[in-house]
Design a protein around this motif. Structure first.
Motif, PDB file in Angstrom:
ATOM      1  N   ILE A 126       0.820  -1.217   0.000  1.00 40.56           N
ATOM      2  CA  ILE A 126       0.000   0.000   0.000  1.00 40.56           C
ATOM      3  C   ILE A 126       0.854   1.268   0.000  1.00 40.56           C
ATOM      4  N   CYS A 127       1.952   1.255   0.761  1.00 38.74           N
ATOM      5  CA  CYS A 127       2.766   2.461   0.899  1.00 38.74           C
ATOM      6  C   CYS A 127       3.773   2.647  -0.238  1.00 38.74           C
ATOM      7  N   LYS A 128       4.278   1.524  -0.782  1.00 40.69           N
ATOM      8  CA  LYS A 128       5.260   1.598  -1.870  1.00 40.69           C
ATOM      9  C   LYS A 128       4.869   0.646  -2.999  1.00 40.69           C
ATOM     10  N   PRO A 129       3.746   0.913  -3.651  1.00 40.60           N
ATOM     11  CA  PRO A 129       3.250  -0.017  -4.683  1.00 40.60           C
ATOM     12  C   PRO A 129       4.192  -0.190  -5.872  1.00 40.60           C
ATOM     13  N   LEU A 130       4.959   0.866  -6.225  1.00 37.62           N
ATOM     14  CA  LEU A 130       5.858   0.779  -7.376  1.00 37.62           C
ATOM     15  C   LEU A 130       7.060  -0.122  -7.093  1.00 37.62           C
ATOM     16  N   HIS A 131       7.426  -0.246  -5.822  1.00 33.37           N
ATOM     17  CA  HIS A 131       8.584  -1.072  -5.448  1.00 33.37           C
ATOM     18  C   HIS A 131       8.162  -2.434  -4.893  1.00 33.37           C
ATOM     19  N   TYR A 218       0.264  -0.753  10.503  1.00 31.96           N
ATOM     20  CA  TYR A 218      -1.038  -0.196  10.129  1.00 31.96           C
ATOM     21  C   TYR A 218      -1.109   1.304  10.387  1.00 31.96           C
ATOM     22  N   ALA A 219      -0.309   1.805  11.328  1.00 27.74           N
ATOM     23  CA  ALA A 219      -0.226   3.247  11.535  1.00 27.74           C
ATOM     24  C   ALA A 219       0.411   3.913  10.315  1.00 27.74           C
ATOM     25  N   VAL A 220       1.480   3.283   9.796  1.00 22.46           N
ATOM     26  CA  VAL A 220       2.148   3.786   8.585  1.00 22.46           C
ATOM     27  C   VAL A 220       1.185   3.750   7.404  1.00 22.46           C
ATOM     28  N   ILE A 221       0.407   2.674   7.311  1.00 18.19           N
ATOM     29  CA  ILE A 221      -0.579   2.550   6.229  1.00 18.19           C
ATOM     30  C   ILE A 221      -1.613   3.663   6.312  1.00 18.19           C
ATOM     31  N   LEU A 222      -2.143   3.917   7.502  1.00 15.59           N
ATOM     32  CA  LEU A 222      -3.167   4.962   7.683  1.00 15.59           C
ATOM     33  C   LEU A 222      -2.619   6.346   7.337  1.00 15.59           C
ATOM     34  N   VAL A 223      -1.366   6.612   7.727  1.00 16.47           N
ATOM     35  CA  VAL A 223      -0.744   7.904   7.410  1.00 16.47           C
ATOM     36  C   VAL A 223      -0.585   8.060   5.900  1.00 16.47           C
ATOM     37  N   GLU A 231     -11.747   6.649  -2.831  1.00 17.60           N
ATOM     38  CA  GLU A 231     -11.905   5.300  -3.393  1.00 17.60           C
ATOM     39  C   GLU A 231     -10.663   4.451  -3.111  1.00 17.60           C
ATOM     40  N   GLY A 232      -9.488   5.063  -3.250  1.00 15.67           N
ATOM     41  CA  GLY A 232      -8.240   4.357  -2.978  1.00 15.67           C
ATOM     42  C   GLY A 232      -8.113   3.989  -1.513  1.00 15.67           C
ATOM     43  N   ARG A 233      -8.544   4.910  -0.640  1.00 12.50           N
ATOM     44  CA  ARG A 233      -8.492   4.634   0.799  1.00 12.50           C
ATOM     45  C   ARG A 233      -9.392   3.462   1.172  1.00 12.50           C
ATOM     46  N   LEU A 237      -8.128  -0.032   2.765  1.00 14.37           N
ATOM     47  CA  LEU A 237      -8.624  -0.414   4.090  1.00 14.37           C
ATOM     48  C   LEU A 237      -9.382  -1.732   4.032  1.00 14.37           C
ATOM     49  N   TYR A 238     -10.090  -1.951   2.932  1.00 15.69           N
ATOM     50  CA  TYR A 238     -10.872  -3.186   2.785  1.00 15.69           C
ATOM     51  C   TYR A 238      -9.955  -4.410   2.768  1.00 15.69           C
ATOM     52  N   THR A 239      -8.815  -4.272   2.098  1.00 13.14           N
ATOM     53  CA  THR A 239      -7.879  -5.402   2.023  1.00 13.14           C
ATOM     54  C   THR A 239      -7.204  -5.666   3.367  1.00 13.14           C
TER      55      THR A 239
END
Length: 309
Positions: A126-131, A218-223, A231-233, A237-239
Motif C-alpha cells: 500500500i505504501c510503496k506499490p511501485l517497489h 497499520y499506523a504507517v498505512i493509515l498515514v 476510493e483508494g483509501r 482499508l478493505y484489504t
C-alpha cells in the motif's frame, strides 16, 4: 523415559473444558463441527491458492502457509479436547504432555510471526506499490516464511526446555484441557519464580513485540492513505480489515495468557479456546468471504470440478 525418570509423575489428569456431562455433550458436537470447519475451510483455501493462476501475489502465498499452520495448530489440541469431552478420566502421559506443549508453542509462535510478515507485506503493497514486486519477490517471501518457522521452533525449544527442568512429585491434575507452561508451573514441587519470569519474557515479549510491529505497520498505512483518493483509501482499508480482524482475535487472548507472571485464572480455558480453535476456524471464513479474488477463484475451481464430473 529419561524425562519421566526425573519425576514421580508419569501421567497427568486433565480437568478438561467442563465437568458438567450435559454441557460436555453439547461441547462435543460444537467442537467437532468447529474442527471439521477448520480442516475443510483451510484445505479449501490452500487448494484454491495453489490451483488458481490469479492468486499468485505474496499475500496469497503467505495466506496458504497461514492455513497450513492453522490446521496444524488446531490439531495439537482440538482432537484431544473433543475426545476428552466424552470420557470420564482425561489423562495424558508425561511425554505426550511435553510433546503437546512443544507443538502448541511451535505452531502458535509460527502463526504470530506469519501474521506479522503479512502486515509487513500489506504495508509495502500500500505504501510503496511501485517497489512492491521487487521488494517482496518470491525469494524474499520464501525466506520470510522460513524465518517464521525457525522462529517458532526456537521459541518452542526454549519453552519446552524450561518445562522439562521442573520436578513433578504430585499432585498431577492439570486444570486445563491441554498441556501448557503455566498449568505445569503450578504443579511443580519447587520454586518456579525464575522459570515463570523466563516463560513470561519469552512468550510475552514475542507476542507484544510482534503486536507493536503490527500496530506500527497499520499506523504507517493509515498515514500514507491520507494522500489517496477516497476510493483508494476504501480499497486499501478493505484489504487490511480481514488481517486486522484475525490479528485482534489471535493476539488479544495470547497477550492475556502469556504477558503475565506464572499464575492461572478461571477464565484461561475459555480465552485459550479463542486462539486454539476459534481463530483457526474463522481465518478461512474471514479471508474468503471478504475477498472477491478468493471467492472468484473458488467459483472457478468449483465450476471446473462440475465440468469434469
Amino acid at each position: 523415559v529419561s524425562m519421566e525418570s526425573k519425576n514421580n509423575v508419569t501421567e497427568f489428569i486433565l480437568h478438561g473444558l467442563t465437568q458438567d456431562k450435559t454441557v460436555a455433550k453439547v461441547c462435543f458436537l460444537l467442537f467437532l463441527v468447529f474442527y471439521a470447519t477448520i480442516i475443510l475451510g483451510n484445505l479449501l483455501i490452500i487448494i484454491t491458492i495453489k490451483t488458481s493462476e490469479q492468486l499468485n501475489s505474496p499475500m496469497y502465498f503467505f495466506l496458504s502457509y497461514l492455513s497450513v499452520v492453522d490446521i496444524s495448530y488446531s490439531t495439537v489440541t482440538a482432537p484431544k479436547l473433543i475426545y476428552d469431552l466424552l470420557v470420564e478420566k482425561k489423562t495424558i502421559s508425561f511425554v505426550g504432555c511435553i510433546a503437546q506443549l512443544f507443538a502448541g508453542h511451535f505452531f502458535g509462535c509460527t502463526e504470530i510471526f506469519l501474521l506479522t510478515v503479512m502486515a509487513y507485506d500489506r504495508c509495502i503493497a500500500i505504501c510503496k506499490p511501485l517497489h512492491y514486486t521487487s521488494t517482496v519477490n518470491k525469494h524474499v517471501c520464501g525466506w520470510l516464511v522460513a524465518a517464521s518457522w525457525v522462529g517458532g521452533f526456537a521459541h518452542s525449544v526454549v519453552q519446552t526446555l524450561l518445562a522439562t527442568q521442573l520436578p513433578f512429585c504430585g499432585p498431577n491434575e492439570i486444570d486445563h484441557y491441554f498441556c501448557d507452561v503455566h498449568p505445569l508451573l503450578k504443579l511443580a514441587c519447587t520454586d518456579t519464580y525464575i522459570i515463570g519470569v523466563s516463560v513470561a519474557a519469552n512468550s510475552g515479549v514475542i507476542s507484544l513485540s510482534c503486536f507493536v510491529v503490527l500496530v506500527a505497520s497499520y499506523a504507517v498505512i493509515l498515514v500514507s492513505l491520507r494522500t489517496r483518493s477516497s476510493e483508494g483509501r476504501l480499497k486499501a482499508l478493505y484489504t487490511c480489515t480481514s488481517h486486522i480482524t484475525v490479528v485482534v482475535l489471535f493476539f488479544g487472548p495470547c497477550i492475556f495468557i502469556y504477558m503475565r507472571p506464572s499464575t492461572t485464572f478461571s477464565a484461561d480455558k475459555m480465552v485459550s479456546v479463542f486462539y486454539t480453535v476459534v481463530t483457526p476456524m474463522l481465518n478461512p471464513l474471514i479471508y474468503s468471504l471478504r475477498n472477491e479474488e478468493v471467492k472468484n477463484a473458488m467459483k472457478k475451481l468449483w465450476s471446473r470440478k462440475v465440468q469434469r464430473s
